[in-house]
Scaffold this active site. Sequence first.
Site, PDB file in Angstrom:
ATOM      1  N   ASP A  38     -17.419  54.151  99.671  1.00  0.00           N
ATOM      2  CA  ASP A  38     -17.176  55.265 100.903  1.00  0.00           C
ATOM      3  C   ASP A  38     -17.004  56.649 100.068  1.00  0.00           C
ATOM      4  OD1 ASP A  38     -15.064  56.376 102.212  1.00  0.00           O
ATOM      5  OD2 ASP A  38     -14.430  54.555 102.842  1.00  0.00           O
ATOM      6  N   PHE A  41     -15.604  60.701 103.982  1.00  0.00           N
ATOM      7  CA  PHE A  41     -15.673  61.121 105.242  1.00  0.00           C
ATOM      8  C   PHE A  41     -14.126  61.028 106.800  1.00  0.00           C
ATOM      9  CE2 PHE A  41     -17.198  61.334 109.966  1.00  0.00           C
ATOM     10  CZ  PHE A  41     -17.496  62.858 109.861  1.00  0.00           C
ATOM     11  N   ASP A  63     -22.416  57.361 100.118  1.00  0.00           N
ATOM     12  CA  ASP A  63     -22.946  57.653 101.420  1.00  0.00           C
ATOM     13  C   ASP A  63     -24.138  56.583 101.535  1.00  0.00           C
ATOM     14  OD1 ASP A  63     -24.337  58.411 103.831  1.00  0.00           O
ATOM     15  OD2 ASP A  63     -24.050  60.550 103.665  1.00  0.00           O
ATOM     16  N   VAL A  64     -23.289  55.757 102.328  1.00  0.00           N
ATOM     17  CA  VAL A  64     -24.705  54.475 102.583  1.00  0.00           C
ATOM     18  C   VAL A  64     -25.665  54.755 103.312  1.00  0.00           C
ATOM     19  CG1 VAL A  64     -22.616  52.382 102.997  1.00  0.00           C
ATOM     20  CG2 VAL A  64     -23.681  54.223 104.725  1.00  0.00           C
ATOM     21  N   TYR A 150     -21.979  56.715 118.941  1.00  0.00           N
ATOM     22  CA  TYR A 150     -22.179  55.698 118.257  1.00  0.00           C
ATOM     23  C   TYR A 150     -22.594  54.348 118.702  1.00  0.00           C
ATOM     24  CZ  TYR A 150     -17.592  52.492 116.533  1.00  0.00           C
ATOM     25  OH  TYR A 150     -16.787  52.137 115.920  1.00  0.00           O
ATOM     26  N   TYR A 164     -33.437  41.205 110.697  1.00  0.00           N
ATOM     27  CA  TYR A 164     -33.109  40.880 109.390  1.00  0.00           C
ATOM     28  C   TYR A 164     -33.230  39.260 109.230  1.00  0.00           C
ATOM     29  CZ  TYR A 164     -33.995  44.516 106.470  1.00  0.00           C
ATOM     30  OH  TYR A 164     -34.693  45.869 105.972  1.00  0.00           O
ATOM     31  N   THR A 180      -8.348  48.177 117.133  1.00  0.00           N
ATOM     32  CA  THR A 180      -7.359  47.627 116.525  1.00  0.00           C
ATOM     33  C   THR A 180      -6.375  48.834 116.461  1.00  0.00           C
ATOM     34  OG1 THR A 180      -8.794  46.209 115.931  1.00  0.00           O
ATOM     35  CG2 THR A 180      -7.211  46.690 114.007  1.00  0.00           C
ATOM     36  N   ARG A 191      -6.804  58.738 118.819  1.00  0.00           N
ATOM     37  CA  ARG A 191      -6.992  57.307 118.550  1.00  0.00           C
ATOM     38  C   ARG A 191      -5.670  57.047 119.407  1.00  0.00           C
ATOM     39  NH1 ARG A 191     -10.642  53.995 116.214  1.00  0.00           N
ATOM     40  NH2 ARG A 191     -10.570  53.017 118.102  1.00  0.00           N
TER      41      ARG A 191
HETATM   42  P1  NAD Z   1     -12.293  54.404 108.943  1.00  0.00           P
HETATM   43  O1  NAD Z   1     -12.883  55.865 109.650  1.00  0.00           O
HETATM   44  O2  NAD Z   1     -10.680  54.473 108.920  1.00  0.00           O
HETATM   45  O3  NAD Z   1     -13.420  53.793 108.234  1.00  0.00           O
HETATM   46  C1  NAD Z   1     -14.705  54.147 108.596  1.00  0.00           C
HETATM   47  C2  NAD Z   1     -14.677  54.161 106.831  1.00  0.00           C
HETATM   48  O4  NAD Z   1     -16.089  54.648 106.273  1.00  0.00           O
HETATM   49  C3  NAD Z   1     -14.284  55.981 105.708  1.00  0.00           C
HETATM   50  O5  NAD Z   1     -13.398  55.528 105.290  1.00  0.00           O
HETATM   51  C4  NAD Z   1     -15.340  56.614 106.312  1.00  0.00           C
HETATM   52  O6  NAD Z   1     -15.257  57.648 104.839  1.00  0.00           O
HETATM   53  C5  NAD Z   1     -16.548  55.316 105.651  1.00  0.00           C
HETATM   54  N1  NAD Z   1     -17.746  56.270 105.738  1.00  0.00           N
HETATM   55  C6  NAD Z   1     -18.480  57.112 107.235  1.00  0.00           C
HETATM   56  N2  NAD Z   1     -19.261  56.992 107.085  1.00  0.00           N
HETATM   57  C7  NAD Z   1     -20.021  56.515 105.607  1.00  0.00           C
HETATM   58  C8  NAD Z   1     -20.619  56.387 105.241  1.00  0.00           C
HETATM   59  N3  NAD Z   1     -22.222  57.679 105.736  1.00  0.00           N
HETATM   60  N4  NAD Z   1     -21.381  56.467 104.174  1.00  0.00           N
HETATM   61  C9  NAD Z   1     -19.998  55.966 103.240  1.00  0.00           C
HETATM   62  N5  NAD Z   1     -18.847  56.313 103.287  1.00  0.00           N
HETATM   63  C10 NAD Z   1     -18.728  56.385 105.335  1.00  0.00           C
HETATM   64  O7  NAD Z   1     -12.335  53.472 110.760  1.00  0.00           O
HETATM   65  P2  NAD Z   1     -11.822  52.169 110.616  1.00  0.00           P
HETATM   66  O8  NAD Z   1     -10.896  52.096 112.260  1.00  0.00           O
HETATM   67  O9  NAD Z   1     -11.201  51.365 109.690  1.00  0.00           O
HETATM   68  O10 NAD Z   1     -13.687  51.487 110.881  1.00  0.00           O
HETATM   69  C11 NAD Z   1     -13.851  50.398 110.160  1.00  0.00           C
HETATM   70  C12 NAD Z   1     -15.270  49.980 110.940  1.00  0.00           C
HETATM   71  O11 NAD Z   1     -15.276  48.747 112.283  1.00  0.00           O
HETATM   72  C13 NAD Z   1     -16.130  50.981 111.255  1.00  0.00           C
HETATM   73  O12 NAD Z   1     -17.410  50.306 111.640  1.00  0.00           O
HETATM   74  C14 NAD Z   1     -16.072  51.021 113.196  1.00  0.00           C
HETATM   75  O13 NAD Z   1     -16.896  50.756 113.614  1.00  0.00           O
HETATM   76  C15 NAD Z   1     -14.928  49.533 113.232  1.00  0.00           C
HETATM   77  N6  NAD Z   1     -15.094  49.668 114.289  1.00  0.00           N
HETATM   78  C16 NAD Z   1     -13.004  50.423 114.519  1.00  0.00           C
HETATM   79  C17 NAD Z   1     -12.420  49.636 115.543  1.00  0.00           C
HETATM   80  C18 NAD Z   1     -10.923  49.543 115.185  1.00  0.00           C
HETATM   81  O14 NAD Z   1     -10.125  49.511 116.646  1.00  0.00           O
HETATM   82  N7  NAD Z   1     -10.761  49.955 113.669  1.00  0.00           N
HETATM   83  C19 NAD Z   1     -13.282  49.473 116.319  1.00  0.00           C
HETATM   84  C20 NAD Z   1     -14.379  48.306 116.875  1.00  0.00           C
HETATM   85  C21 NAD Z   1     -15.226  48.503 115.529  1.00  0.00           C
HETATM   86  N1  UDP Z   2      -6.410  57.989 125.747  1.00  0.00           N
HETATM   87  C1  UDP Z   2      -4.866  59.226 125.889  1.00  0.00           C
HETATM   88  N2  UDP Z   2      -4.388  59.213 125.390  1.00  0.00           N
HETATM   89  C2  UDP Z   2      -4.814  60.289 124.265  1.00  0.00           C
HETATM   90  C3  UDP Z   2      -5.389  59.087 123.500  1.00  0.00           C
HETATM   91  C4  UDP Z   2      -6.758  58.728 124.362  1.00  0.00           C
HETATM   92  O1  UDP Z   2      -4.876  58.649 127.190  1.00  0.00           O
HETATM   93  O2  UDP Z   2      -4.107  60.976 123.355  1.00  0.00           O
HETATM   94  C5  UDP Z   2      -7.116  57.326 126.205  1.00  0.00           C
HETATM   95  C6  UDP Z   2      -8.548  57.270 125.971  1.00  0.00           C
HETATM   96  O3  UDP Z   2      -8.822  58.366 127.194  1.00  0.00           O
HETATM   97  C7  UDP Z   2      -8.994  55.452 126.387  1.00  0.00           C
HETATM   98  C8  UDP Z   2      -7.632  55.083 125.597  1.00  0.00           C
HETATM   99  O4  UDP Z   2      -6.982  56.014 126.081  1.00  0.00           O
HETATM  100  O5  UDP Z   2      -8.759  55.258 127.696  1.00  0.00           O
HETATM  101  C9  UDP Z   2      -7.738  54.437 124.521  1.00  0.00           C
HETATM  102  O6  UDP Z   2      -8.648  55.123 123.461  1.00  0.00           O
HETATM  103  P1  UDP Z   2      -8.913  54.813 121.915  1.00  0.00           P
HETATM  104  O7  UDP Z   2      -9.797  56.471 122.023  1.00  0.00           O
HETATM  105  O8  UDP Z   2      -7.770  55.062 121.210  1.00  0.00           O
HETATM  106  O9  UDP Z   2     -10.135  54.174 122.104  1.00  0.00           O
HETATM  107  P2  UDP Z   2     -11.482  54.150 122.749  1.00  0.00           P
HETATM  108  O10 UDP Z   2     -11.978  54.725 124.265  1.00  0.00           O
HETATM  109  O11 UDP Z   2     -12.441  53.917 121.989  1.00  0.00           O
HETATM  110  O12 UDP Z   2     -11.577  51.573 123.211  1.00  0.00           O
END
Ligand code: NAD
Ligand code: UDP
Length: 330
Positions: A38, A41, A63-64, A150, A164, A180, A191
């Site tokens: 990690d 960031f 950094d990946v 993203y 791959y 999540t 979020r």
């Molecule tokens: P998070 O931001 O808490 O975790 C992401 C981690 O990746 C962090 O620890 C960050 O420091 C690290 N990171 C970022 N860029 C990096 C880099 N270049 N090199 C090494 N490390 C790096 O987010 P999360 O919610 O734990 O999400 C984890 C994964 O799940 C992500 O790939 C995210 O896209 C995916 N995801 C999460 C959700 C959700 O609701 N939490 C939904 C869809 C997808």
């Molecule tokens: N949202 C909101 N108030 C906040 C933060 C988010 O109403 O303070 C809304 C946002 O506009 C979206 C939904 O909640 O419609 C989920 O947002 P989030 O950023 O959690 O996730 P994503 O949009 O990526 O699903």
Amino acid sequence: MRNYEPRKRILVTGGAGFVGSHLIDRLLARGDEVVCVDNLFTGTKRNIEHVLDHPRFEFMRHDVTFPLYIEVDQIYNLACPASPIHYQHDPVATTKTSVHGAINMLGLAKRLKARIFQASTSEVYGDPAVHPQREDYWGNVNPIGPRSCYDEGKRCAETLFFDYYRQHQLDIRVARIFNTYGPRMHPNDGRVVSNFIVQALKGEDITLYGDGQQTRSFCYVDDLVEGFLRFMDLPKGANGEPGFPGPINLGNPGEFTIRQLAEKVIELTGSSSQMVFRPLPADDPMQRQPNIERAREYLNDWQPQVQLEDGLRKTIAFFDALLTEDDRGS
Ligand code: NAD
Ligand code: UDP
């Protein structure tokens, strides 16, 4: 008699983040060795401090987007900022993390002939025209908007994973994760769940974007991680060919409006906060709900077990403790 079954050495990129740190807890609990990579960031050492001295745990700050040479049996690729505030902070770095990160991790997996998991996202469906979203829906994504770094980065990573798989017979597992939540979410990641809970605990206004009628489905992190492990543990195909590559949706099909979520948070925290309405951000999807039939079919009837109210209580307890700690300046 001692068990000489070799234990697995597992790489988790993004392991100091919210989801990654919960995954690491499960892997260590079942006896695996874990290497967490990690760049911190959006992740923090606080998320993994309870395992830093664990004999089967190793942390590498890396950094990946740069190549990585290590020896492991399996890879979970989670590294990527996940919240709009964080991934839009440096959009070019976000795309690089998704795309170069995928290339580097896939190259590593190819050299090691290791199974590799990709944390993809429901954002690959964009603002979906089909509801609920099944894996065969190709999505409705803006390629040039503020969320594109993203969404398109993750879509390109999926393309690389499947190339791959086809070209090098790599054993890939691609999961599309829907919203999540749970303990160790970043308190300032913008979020909706973390925002509402922090606002409620501080007695600040609860900010609903738009009219609050947009919907999301919220999966508790333990349910999600259970899905990851079941997917990665699916056996290889016949004759040693790769197993089922996915993609598989992982999320909670229970759908709530954002307003309902706000009301639930106010109720559970007993807060006196008021709801206020703010403009809807660009490209904010109006509806999102996973179809999880495929996960149920392939992952031994996987489905979320934790009810929103129970998950919210645990998450509220986490933020409550965090804010109290911060108040004390520790
Ligand atoms: P998070 O931001 O808490 O975790 C992401 C981690 O990746 C962090 O620890 C960050 O420091 C690290 N990171 C970022 N860029 C990096 C880099 N270049 N090199 C090494 N490390 C790096 O987010 P999360 O919610 O734990 O999400 C984890 C994964 O799940 C992500 O790939 C995210 O896209 C995916 N995801 C999460 C959700 C959700 O609701 N939490 C939904 C869809 C997808
Ligand atoms: N949202 C909101 N108030 C906040 C933060 C988010 O109403 O303070 C809304 C946002 O506009 C979206 C939904 O909640 O419609 C989920 O947002 P989030 O950023 O959690 O996730 P994503 O949009 O990526 O699903």
